[in-house]
Design an enzyme around this catalytic site. Structure first.
Site, mmCIF file in Angstrom:
data_model
loop_
_atom_site.group_PDB
_atom_site.id
_atom_site.type_symbol
_atom_site.label_atom_id
_atom_site.label_comp_id
_atom_site.label_asym_id
_atom_site.label_seq_id
_atom_site.Cartn_x
_atom_site.Cartn_y
_atom_site.Cartn_z
ATOM 1 N N VAL A 53 102.189 88.349 83.634
ATOM 2 C CA VAL A 53 101.402 88.008 84.824
ATOM 3 C C VAL A 53 101.943 88.648 86.104
ATOM 4 O O VAL A 53 101.233 88.731 87.101
ATOM 5 C CB VAL A 53 101.316 86.477 84.997
ATOM 6 N N TYR A 54 103.186 89.115 86.108
ATOM 7 C CA TYR A 54 103.771 89.701 87.325
ATOM 8 C C TYR A 54 103.121 91.053 87.615
ATOM 9 O O TYR A 54 103.173 91.942 86.783
ATOM 10 C CB TYR A 54 105.270 89.929 87.173
ATOM 11 N N SER A 55 102.453 91.327 88.764
ATOM 12 C CA SER A 55 102.281 90.387 89.859
ATOM 13 C C SER A 55 100.790 90.288 90.177
ATOM 14 O O SER A 55 100.294 90.887 91.118
ATOM 15 C CB SER A 55 103.058 90.867 91.080
ATOM 16 N N GLY A 64 100.897 92.640 84.963
ATOM 17 C CA GLY A 64 101.491 93.675 84.124
ATOM 18 C C GLY A 64 102.178 94.774 84.904
ATOM 19 O O GLY A 64 102.783 95.673 84.318
ATOM 20 N N GLU A 65 102.117 94.707 86.241
ATOM 21 C CA GLU A 65 102.733 95.757 87.054
ATOM 22 C C GLU A 65 104.248 95.818 86.842
ATOM 23 O O GLU A 65 104.832 96.898 86.759
ATOM 24 C CB GLU A 65 102.423 95.542 88.538
#
Length: 314
Positions: A53-55, A64-65
């Site tokens: 979930v980030y960010s 997924g970043e």
């Protein structure tokens, strides 16, 4: 950082400080993230924590970043086998919850973003009480049997659900949770201490606390009348309004002065004296923030130090 500790019953040996990847792709861009990752690895660190979930909370981001940045760094440095990568499932906007199908689909996406064929430690990010523990544990075990995950863990889980999960895994000879990731620090002790900590300790489950520095409050940079330029300033600054927050800050200052250390180093060192805690998680947005975190391995608190901090945080 080279004195490694084993996570629960697994074969994962990790540094006594886990580098939080929540800032990668949020307050740290790719080049800043690479610089922090390089410095952490150069100091002997090997345990990186992220989540699918980030960010996603940032405008323009999908989630997924952080995993993508970490994956690019692993590929660029060619050090995948030297790093223990932990990520999580259950909170990504496209893959919410802990159904068996979702766990497996989200794992494939994490593997793709990380550019790897296995995840070392796979957490359920938050509990999904709509799904029986039997389904969750079995799905995670399937990933272990497939070689896509080395060990499994849980975050934000009640003592009751942790015990049910561990009992089912033992009964059915499935992969057990080897670690738990609780919200735990000097100004938030009841979020872990008590039944949850007792359950983990009885089962030999290791803890890797998040919010180890209370969103930056325990770095000591938040002081009455001061301002801090941080995306988490509001959450961290609220501790100044509580009696416990002020007591803890005073105790941190006392111990830090006695050792010539930073308050952040002291706060992390206190966590490492707690039962079950193997590797607290802390993030660094810049290189300048990293030394105080890495210094935890060089600081040994006295019994008096620990008592002072523990009493102040009660």
């Amino acid at each position: 950082m080279t004195s490694l500790r084993t996570l629960g019953s697994s074969d994962l040996a990790v540094s006594p400080l886990s580098l939080g990847g929540n800032v990668f792709g949020w307050t740290a861009d790719e080049s800043q993230s690479f610089a922090v990752l390089d410095a952490y690895a150069a100091a002997g660190g090997n345990f990186i924590d992220t989540a699918d979930v980030y960010s996603a909370w940032i405008d323009g981001n999908k989630g997924g970043e952080s995993e993508t940045i970490i994956g690019k760094w692993l590929a660029a440095r060619g050090n995948r086998d030297e790093i223990v990568v932990a990520t999580k499932v259950g909170a990504h906007p496209d893959y919410p919850g802990l159904s068996a199908a979702n766990i497996k689909a989200a794992a494939e996406e994490s593997l793709r973003r990380l550019g790897t064929d296995h995840i070392d430690l796979y957490y359920t990010h938050k509990d999904d009480t709509s799904v029986p523990v039997e389904e969750i544990v079995t799905a995670l075990d399937d990933l272990v049997k497939a070689g896509k995950v080395r060990a499994v863990a849980a975050s934000n889980l009640t003592a009751e659900r942790l015990k049910q999960s561990l009992d089912f895994a033992e009964r059915e000879n499935l992969a057990p949770y080897v670690a738990i990731q609780p919200h735990y620090n000097l100004v938030s002790r009841d979020t872990y201490e008590g039944a949850l900590q007792d359950t983990a300790e009885a089962a030999g489950v290791s803890a890797a606390p998040y919010f180890s520095l209370a969103s930056g409050f325990l770095t000591g940079k938040y002081r009455p009348g001061g301002t801090v330029d941080s995306a988490r300033a509001e959450g961290a600054g609220k501790h100044l309004t509580t009696e416990r927050g002020r007591r803890v800050l005073g105790a941190l200052d006392t111990v830090a002065k006695a050792h010539g250390a930073e308050p952040a180093t002291v706060a992390l060192a206190w966590l490492l004296t707690r039962p079950t805690v193997v590797s607290p998680i802390a993030s660094a947005r810049t290189l300048e923030q990293l030394p105080a975190l890495l210094a935890v391995t060089d600081l040994t608190l006295t019994e008096e130090d620990v008592r002072l901090l523990t009493d102040a945080s009660a």
